[in-house]
Design an enzyme around this catalytic site. Structure first.
Site, short mmCIF file in Angstrom:
data_model
loop_
_atom_site.label_atom_id
_atom_site.label_comp_id
_atom_site.label_asym_id
_atom_site.label_seq_id
_atom_site.Cartn_x
_atom_site.Cartn_y
_atom_site.Cartn_z
N GLU A 1 0.83 -1.21 0.00
CA GLU A 1 0.00 0.00 0.00
C GLU A 1 0.87 1.25 0.00
OE1 GLU A 1 -3.31 2.43 2.67
OE2 GLU A 1 -2.90 0.32 3.13
N LYS B 1 -8.20 -15.72 15.42
CA LYS B 1 -8.32 -15.32 14.02
C LYS B 1 -9.76 -15.00 13.59
CE LYS B 1 -4.21 -17.99 13.01
NZ LYS B 1 -3.58 -19.14 12.36
N ASP C 1 2.12 -14.52 12.61
CA ASP C 1 1.00 -15.17 11.93
C ASP C 1 0.08 -14.08 11.39
OD1 ASP C 1 -1.32 -16.55 11.17
OD2 ASP C 1 -1.07 -18.05 12.76
N HIS D 1 -2.56 10.52 -0.92
CA HIS D 1 -2.72 9.28 -1.69
C HIS D 1 -2.52 9.52 -3.18
CE1 HIS D 1 -3.74 5.91 0.97
NE2 HIS D 1 -4.13 6.85 1.80
#
Length: 404
Positions: A100, A229, A304, A399
């Protein structure tokens, strides 16, 4: 190449299965054969993924199955940022792996403001990796009996659980009853390991004791009350892994210089966006983009990646004071480790080296604590930068310049 082609031929003919290739060749050759198979059977040319720095033999079976290659993610660095933590104390560069555009620049801007303000304070407030099996009982009366037995026999469960590990320590077992289901949420201090596998194995041993001593029958070693998760209020409230906070006080003139806005404007943007907007949305995280920084530092340091879900359980607070801006982040459930799993991979190990937290700490657990404090500081930098960009109406131009 003949070995590679032959192995691919044998998979295509049905003689071998994908997972059997390591039985007939070394791990690197087996991976090359799978790339050849993909080349033949898909519209791909997987040459780039064949260029990786880790040893195929090291990752096979421990980090990956059916190895094909490696995927590269651009790695940037933000900082230095000054951190006053109990485990991390000094100036640090933060490694961030992301695709990004504008993210690293944004965090870097936040780090600069934190440094100009004298540095961030960071503390790990709580530590406990959880696993919560679910048991079947006959009825609620039996469920209460099991819950009471567990509360009275935690020492016996700890003895069983800790027999499976030389590092993990059982801290608590909390029963939850729903009809004829009994959930037991085990919480462990797993030191410098993230500890999910450790907690699972230890809980399996303790569950055997519960079955032997009570009417309860184990249904599943994970009953989703852990909760791993997945977005879950229990993690936002009770925590999972490390609960860590970071805060900073930035002089008013530094806010104006670095962010081109005022403490009052940043406070209002944070309140209306991160607090009111998140509440209206029914969000568990009350923040601008904490997961962005958590994900980037997770990828850079071998964590993870799926546990970014819990890492997004972050509350950002901002207060305009007379001469300064006060800002804080609280990450309720940040699951990190500096040993095991992806931390052993060469590029991820280098990311941990940049932070000075690779491997086991002295005392045990201090490196993982330091990593948690540093990630929290990175999140604080990212929150400051984004909220101030919104307050000064700079977000779209940033951006356009950096992220397209």
């Amino acid at each position: 190449m003949s070995d590679v082609s032959d192995l691919a031929d044998r998979v295509q003919s049905g003689e071998l299965r994908l997972y059997e290739l390591e039985d007939h060749a070394d791990e690197a050759t087996a991976a090359a054969a799978r790339r050849e198979l993909l080349r033949r059977e898909t519209e791909s040319d997987p040459d780039a993924v064949g260029g990786f720095s880790f040893d195929a033999g090291d990752v096979h079976g421990s980090n990956i199955e059916n190895l094909v290659g490696g995927v590269q993610v651009p790695l940037g660095v933000a900082g230095p940022v000054a951190v006053n933590g109990e485990a991390a104390d000094g100036e640090y560069y933060l490694p961030l792996a992301t695709t990004e555009g504008a993210l690293v620049a944004s965090v870097n801007r936040g780090c600069s403001a934190i440094r100009a303000g004298g540095g961030a304070t960071a503390r790990v407030l709580k530590n406990g990796m959880t696993r919560a099996p679910v048991f079947r009982v006959a009825d609620v009366a039996e469920a209460k009996t099991v819950a009471e037995w567990v509360r009275e026999n935690e020492d016996a469960l700890a003895e069983a659980a800790e027999s499976t590990t030389s590092h993990g320590e059982l801290q608590s077992v909390t029963p939850y009853v729903v009809g004829d289901s009994v959930f037991l949420r085990f919480s462990y201090d797993t030191k410098d390991a993230m500890g999910m596998n450790m907690a699972t194995i230890a809980t399996g041993e303790a569950a055997d004791v519960v079955e032997a001593e009570t009417p309860a029958e184990l249904v599943a070693l994970s009953g989703n009350l852990c909760s791993d998760k997945k977005p879950a209020a229990i993690n936002a409230v009770e925590g999972r892994g490390r609960t860590v906070s970071a805060d900073v006080r930035i002089p008013r003139e530094v806010v104006k210089e670095r962010f081109n806005t005022t403490p009052e404007a940043i406070e209002e943007a944070n309140t209306r966006k991160n607090l009111v907007g998140s509440a209206k949305a029914g969000a568990l995280g009350f923040n601008a983009h904490a997961a962005n920084v958590v994900a980037a530092m997770f990828l850079a340091t071998g964590q993870d990646a799926a546990q970014v879900v819990e890492g997004s359980n972050t509350i950002t607070t901002v207060e305009a004071r007379e001469d300064e801006l006060y800002a804080s982040v609280n990450l309720a459930s940040l699951e990190v480790g500096t040993v095991g799993g992806g931390t052993k991979l060469p590029t991820q190990a280098e990311g941990l080296d940049v932070l000075g937290v690779r491997g086991g700490g002295d005392p045990a657990g201090s490196n993982a604590d330091a990593l948690a404090e540093l990630i929290a500081t990175g999140v604080l930098a990212g929150e400051l930068s984004l909220v101030s960009a919104l307050a000064s109406r700079n977000l779209s131009s940033a951006h356009e310049e950096l992220g397209r």
